[in-house]
Design a protein around this motif. Structure first.
Motif, PDB file in Angstrom:
ATOM      1  N   MET A 150      12.429 -41.808  -8.232  1.00 20.51           N
ATOM      2  CA  MET A 150      11.335 -42.476  -8.944  1.00 20.51           C
ATOM      3  C   MET A 150      11.280 -41.880 -10.349  1.00 20.51           C
ATOM      4  O   MET A 150      11.562 -40.696 -10.522  1.00 20.51           O
ATOM      5  CB  MET A 150      10.013 -42.150  -8.259  1.00 20.51           C
ATOM      6  CG  MET A 150       9.991 -42.507  -6.809  1.00 20.51           C
ATOM      7  SD  MET A 150       9.531 -44.211  -6.659  1.00 20.51           S
ATOM      8  CE  MET A 150       8.598 -44.161  -5.176  1.00 20.51           C
ATOM      9  N   ILE A 151      10.838 -42.677 -11.296  1.00 25.25           N
ATOM     10  CA  ILE A 151      10.699 -42.132 -12.646  1.00 25.25           C
ATOM     11  C   ILE A 151       9.413 -41.297 -12.669  1.00 25.25           C
ATOM     12  O   ILE A 151       8.337 -41.817 -12.367  1.00 25.25           O
ATOM     13  CB  ILE A 151      10.631 -43.258 -13.682  1.00 25.25           C
ATOM     14  CG1 ILE A 151      11.922 -44.078 -13.582  1.00 25.25           C
ATOM     15  CG2 ILE A 151      10.426 -42.710 -15.088  1.00 25.25           C
ATOM     16  CD1 ILE A 151      11.843 -45.426 -14.240  1.00 25.25           C
ATOM     17  N   PRO A 152       9.508 -39.987 -12.993  1.00 23.71           N
ATOM     18  CA  PRO A 152       8.292 -39.169 -12.938  1.00 23.71           C
ATOM     19  C   PRO A 152       7.332 -39.526 -14.064  1.00 23.71           C
ATOM     20  O   PRO A 152       7.779 -39.846 -15.163  1.00 23.71           O
ATOM     21  CB  PRO A 152       8.821 -37.731 -13.116  1.00 23.71           C
ATOM     22  CG  PRO A 152      10.253 -37.838 -13.449  1.00 23.71           C
ATOM     23  CD  PRO A 152      10.699 -39.253 -13.392  1.00 23.71           C
ATOM     24  N   PRO A 153       6.026 -39.493 -13.782  1.00 20.35           N
ATOM     25  CA  PRO A 153       5.070 -39.803 -14.861  1.00 20.35           C
ATOM     26  C   PRO A 153       5.057 -38.702 -15.911  1.00 20.35           C
ATOM     27  O   PRO A 153       5.262 -37.528 -15.590  1.00 20.35           O
ATOM     28  CB  PRO A 153       3.729 -39.875 -14.134  1.00 20.35           C
ATOM     29  CG  PRO A 153       3.931 -39.294 -12.787  1.00 20.35           C
ATOM     30  CD  PRO A 153       5.396 -39.224 -12.503  1.00 20.35           C
ATOM     31  N   GLN A 154       4.789 -39.127 -17.143  1.00 20.89           N
ATOM     32  CA  GLN A 154       4.684 -38.147 -18.220  1.00 20.89           C
ATOM     33  C   GLN A 154       3.322 -37.448 -18.132  1.00 20.89           C
ATOM     34  O   GLN A 154       3.211 -36.256 -18.371  1.00 20.89           O
ATOM     35  CB  GLN A 154       4.726 -38.949 -19.527  1.00 20.89           C
ATOM     36  CG  GLN A 154       5.606 -38.404 -20.584  1.00 20.89           C
ATOM     37  CD  GLN A 154       5.577 -39.347 -21.784  1.00 20.89           C
ATOM     38  OE1 GLN A 154       5.261 -40.540 -21.676  1.00 20.89           O
ATOM     39  NE2 GLN A 154       5.900 -38.794 -22.923  1.00 20.89           N
ATOM     40  N   LEU A 155       2.313 -38.243 -17.792  1.00 22.64           N
ATOM     41  CA  LEU A 155       0.940 -37.726 -17.817  1.00 22.64           C
ATOM     42  C   LEU A 155       0.207 -38.140 -16.546  1.00 22.64           C
ATOM     43  O   LEU A 155       0.135 -39.324 -16.214  1.00 22.64           O
ATOM     44  CB  LEU A 155       0.225 -38.336 -19.036  1.00 22.64           C
ATOM     45  CG  LEU A 155      -1.203 -37.898 -19.267  1.00 22.64           C
ATOM     46  CD1 LEU A 155      -1.277 -36.403 -19.558  1.00 22.64           C
ATOM     47  CD2 LEU A 155      -1.813 -38.675 -20.442  1.00 22.64           C
ATOM     48  N   PHE A 156      -0.344 -37.160 -15.835  1.00 23.48           N
ATOM     49  CA  PHE A 156      -1.125 -37.425 -14.617  1.00 23.48           C
ATOM     50  C   PHE A 156      -2.596 -37.311 -14.993  1.00 23.48           C
ATOM     51  O   PHE A 156      -3.034 -36.288 -15.517  1.00 23.48           O
ATOM     52  CB  PHE A 156      -0.732 -36.377 -13.561  1.00 23.48           C
ATOM     53  CG  PHE A 156      -1.351 -36.630 -12.218  1.00 23.48           C
ATOM     54  CD1 PHE A 156      -0.590 -37.139 -11.175  1.00 23.48           C
ATOM     55  CD2 PHE A 156      -2.691 -36.332 -11.972  1.00 23.48           C
ATOM     56  CE1 PHE A 156      -1.150 -37.364  -9.925  1.00 23.48           C
ATOM     57  CE2 PHE A 156      -3.261 -36.554 -10.728  1.00 23.48           C
ATOM     58  CZ  PHE A 156      -2.478 -37.074  -9.701  1.00 23.48           C
ATOM     59  N   LEU A 157      -3.385 -38.351 -14.726  1.00 22.53           N
ATOM     60  CA  LEU A 157      -4.809 -38.281 -15.046  1.00 22.53           C
ATOM     61  C   LEU A 157      -5.560 -37.767 -13.824  1.00 22.53           C
ATOM     62  O   LEU A 157      -5.422 -38.318 -12.738  1.00 22.53           O
ATOM     63  CB  LEU A 157      -5.342 -39.661 -15.444  1.00 22.53           C
ATOM     64  CG  LEU A 157      -4.665 -40.307 -16.658  1.00 22.53           C
ATOM     65  CD1 LEU A 157      -5.310 -41.646 -16.987  1.00 22.53           C
ATOM     66  CD2 LEU A 157      -4.736 -39.388 -17.878  1.00 22.53           C
ATOM     67  N   HIS A 192       3.829 -43.051 -20.142  1.00 16.24           N
ATOM     68  CA  HIS A 192       3.949 -43.376 -18.720  1.00 16.24           C
ATOM     69  C   HIS A 192       2.943 -42.509 -17.972  1.00 16.24           C
ATOM     70  O   HIS A 192       3.187 -41.332 -17.720  1.00 16.24           O
ATOM     71  CB  HIS A 192       5.393 -43.117 -18.257  1.00 16.24           C
ATOM     72  CG  HIS A 192       5.585 -43.257 -16.776  1.00 16.24           C
ATOM     73  ND1 HIS A 192       6.719 -42.865 -16.132  1.00 16.24           N
ATOM     74  CD2 HIS A 192       4.770 -43.739 -15.818  1.00 16.24           C
ATOM     75  CE1 HIS A 192       6.595 -43.096 -14.833  1.00 16.24           C
ATOM     76  NE2 HIS A 192       5.421 -43.626 -14.628  1.00 16.24           N
ATOM     77  N   CYS A 193       1.752 -43.091 -17.671  1.00 16.65           N
ATOM     78  CA  CYS A 193       0.749 -42.239 -17.026  1.00 16.65           C
ATOM     79  C   CYS A 193       0.412 -42.724 -15.626  1.00 16.65           C
ATOM     80  O   CYS A 193       0.636 -43.883 -15.273  1.00 16.65           O
ATOM     81  CB  CYS A 193      -0.493 -42.104 -17.902  1.00 16.65           C
ATOM     82  SG  CYS A 193      -1.501 -43.537 -17.945  1.00 16.65           S
ATOM     83  N   PHE A 194      -0.060 -41.794 -14.825  1.00 17.25           N
ATOM     84  CA  PHE A 194      -0.335 -42.076 -13.410  1.00 17.25           C
ATOM     85  C   PHE A 194      -1.814 -41.857 -13.140  1.00 17.25           C
ATOM     86  O   PHE A 194      -2.384 -40.832 -13.511  1.00 17.25           O
ATOM     87  CB  PHE A 194       0.509 -41.126 -12.537  1.00 17.25           C
ATOM     88  CG  PHE A 194       0.312 -41.365 -11.058  1.00 17.25           C
ATOM     89  CD1 PHE A 194       1.181 -42.175 -10.347  1.00 17.25           C
ATOM     90  CD2 PHE A 194      -0.758 -40.778 -10.379  1.00 17.25           C
ATOM     91  CE1 PHE A 194       0.998 -42.407  -8.982  1.00 17.25           C
ATOM     92  CE2 PHE A 194      -0.955 -41.005  -9.020  1.00 17.25           C
ATOM     93  CZ  PHE A 194      -0.069 -41.820  -8.324  1.00 17.25           C
ATOM     94  N   LEU A 195      -2.439 -42.845 -12.484  1.00 16.10           N
ATOM     95  CA  LEU A 195      -3.842 -42.678 -12.075  1.00 16.10           C
ATOM     96  C   LEU A 195      -3.951 -43.072 -10.616  1.00 16.10           C
ATOM     97  O   LEU A 195      -3.555 -44.178 -10.233  1.00 16.10           O
ATOM     98  CB  LEU A 195      -4.742 -43.589 -12.942  1.00 16.10           C
ATOM     99  CG  LEU A 195      -6.212 -43.628 -12.532  1.00 16.10           C
ATOM    100  CD1 LEU A 195      -6.866 -42.257 -12.688  1.00 16.10           C
ATOM    101  CD2 LEU A 195      -6.970 -44.672 -13.358  1.00 16.10           C
ATOM    102  N   ASP A 196      -4.455 -42.149  -9.809  1.00 15.55           N
ATOM    103  CA  ASP A 196      -4.589 -42.452  -8.385  1.00 15.55           C
ATOM    104  C   ASP A 196      -5.946 -43.120  -8.141  1.00 15.55           C
ATOM    105  O   ASP A 196      -6.862 -42.987  -8.952  1.00 15.55           O
ATOM    106  CB  ASP A 196      -4.482 -41.138  -7.591  1.00 15.55           C
ATOM    107  CG  ASP A 196      -4.129 -41.425  -6.143  1.00 15.55           C
ATOM    108  OD1 ASP A 196      -3.699 -42.556  -5.854  1.00 15.55           O
ATOM    109  OD2 ASP A 196      -4.291 -40.523  -5.310  1.00 15.55           O
TER     110      ASP A 196
END
Ligand code: HAM
Length: 432
Positions: free
Chosen positions: A335-342, A366-370
């Protein structure tokens, strides 16, 4: 119409994919995307444009184009009646549909060749095994409007470039000429006479084919038939002058490009539209289904489908088989890893984070929000698992002050940033 399985399953019963079909899931889907994008680059470099034809066509297209007596048409097609009882077929291959579209839309241009490519699913009801499925995907190339042997060599050169860019090395190019309507009939007569004498040594299918389509016998894979097949006359000895010259020129163009090949006089291919040059690329890494690419010349196909005489040459490459080889060579992008995890803490922070995510994505971050509430500890754990580069903490204090801790996951180093500077800080953040 009666169905074996009732299409209405009991509630709660698990519904699975149909035998011979499968889902392409992440991370394997990333290998597919990568292969497709490398292929597009190479195809565009060689001047090919994409064509997309429907996945189903009138059955007569394949019956006439591919040939009634081929395995594909006689045994393997998914054919069904439309409501008005017209017979339709899920495409088992792409060449006949492309030539149909070429004729229908009058794509021929004066003295100009047309270079088309396609990628997509094909359907054949074969026995599923490694490298063979009932829905499979082909990358196909068709060049319409030239019978020059140099275009054949150029198409093979393109294939070699594609395989080398995909780092697929152990392959072999097999070539042959199966002559034309002028010289092939004499060969077929001799072949039929030989086959008639060896009837008892051949399998049932071969005996049937020796009457209906004797060339197909050369393609038989049954073990007990192989010694007879070896003893049959070879088509290359029957080529007329024009076909011989065409074949020699083709081989010359391959040699001048330093492309290795092996002439295999038994290479006839399983589709009836071929004439003159046929070829395959095989790879020992694939096991029993070792043909990666199959192709050849089909100058008579357009006329057979009701169009003007048009020369044609092309190939199709099995994408499942390419992917198998890529994976065997250890090519497994994750998977492409996120640059920024919120990491929002609480509902207000989460609402703010949803808007921040939109803003950051507009800024190409590329940010990730759960979407489940998490403690900071659990956010850190997930960010680590996803291999995120940075984590931004958004809590009530941060919302009040407008300053957010930005953490580098690799070493835990942390600074305070305002929202507007996140993008610029992501790269330059800890550079002294
Ligand atoms: P084909 O040899 O029937 O040719 O298929 C080409 C390639 O599709 C095969 O070499 C193989 O890699 C892949 N393939 C075929 N059947 C299956 C299957 N059941 N499962 C997985 N892969 C499969 C053609 O289809 C021609 N239309 C090629 C062509 C284009 N000739 C001229 N232009």
């Amino acid at each position: 119409m009666e169905f074996n399985n009732s299409p209405v399953k009991r509630r709660g019963e698990v519904i699975k994919a149909i035998k011979g079909t499968r889902d392409i899931l992440p991370p394997e889907s990333a290998v597919w995307s990568q292969v497709e994008s490398v292929a597009r680059e190479v195809l565009h470099l060689y001047g090919f444009s994409e064509i997309r034809t429907p996945v189903f066509e009138g059955t007569e297209l394949f019956a006439r184009g591919v040939g009634e007596d081929t395995d594909i048409v006689s045994k393997e097609m998914y054919t069904f009646g439309d409501r008005n009882s017209r017979s339709l077929t899920l495409r088992p291959e792409g060449t006949a549909p492309v030539v149909r579209a070429f004729i229908e839309h009058q794509l021929h241009r004066d003295s100009q060749i047309l270079k088309l490519y396609y990628m997509g699913p094909m359907f054949r009801r074969e026995r599923p095994q490694k490298g063979r499925s009932r829905q499979f995907h082909q990358l196909g190339v068709e060049v319409l409007g030239s019978d020059h042997p140099a275009i054949e060599a150029e198409v093979i050169e393109l294939l070699q470039l594609l395989l080398s860019r995909l780092e697929i090395r152990e392959t072999e190019l097999l070539v042959n000429s199966i002559g034309c309507n002028c010289c092939r009939p004499q060969f077929l007569r001799e072949l039929q006479a030989e086959l008639a004498m060896k009837k008892t040594q051949l399998c049932q299918d071969c005996n049937r084919r020796s009457e209906t389509n004797p060339l197909r016998v050369l393609d038989c894979k049954v073990k007990s038939c192989q010694s007879v097949i070896e003893s049959l006359p070879s088509i290359v000895e029957f080529l007329d002058d024009a076909c011989r010259q065409h074949f020699d020129q083709f081989l010359g163009y391959l040699q001048s490009r330093d492309i290795d090949f092996r002439v295999v006089p038994r290479l006839v291919r399983g589709l009836d539209y071929y004439m003159r040059t046929t070829f395959e690329i095989v790879s020992p890494g694939l096991g029993a289904q070792n043909t990666l690419v199959g192709g050849g010349r089909y100058d008579g196909l357009a006329e057979l489908l009701g169009g003007d005489a048009t020369k044609g040459f092309g190939f199709a490459l099995g994408l499942e088989r390419i992917i198998l080889l890529c994976q065997q060579d250890g090519y497994t992008p994750g998977m492409i890893p996120p640059q920024l995890f919120l990491a929002p803490l609480g509902e207000r922070a989460f609402n703010k984070a949803t808007l921040m995510a939109r803003e950051f994505r507009h800024q190409e971050i590329h940010c990730f929000l759960d979407f489940v509430p998490r403690t900071l500890k659990s956010s850190m754990r997930l960010a680590n698992r996803l291999d995120a580069e940075y984590l931004l903490i958004i809590g009530d204090d941060e919302l009040r002050s407008g300053k957010y801790p930005l953490k580098r996951m690799r070493d835990g180093a942390q600074i305070l940033v305002i929202e507007a500077e996140v993008r610029s800080r992501l790269r330059s953040i800890w550079e002294d």
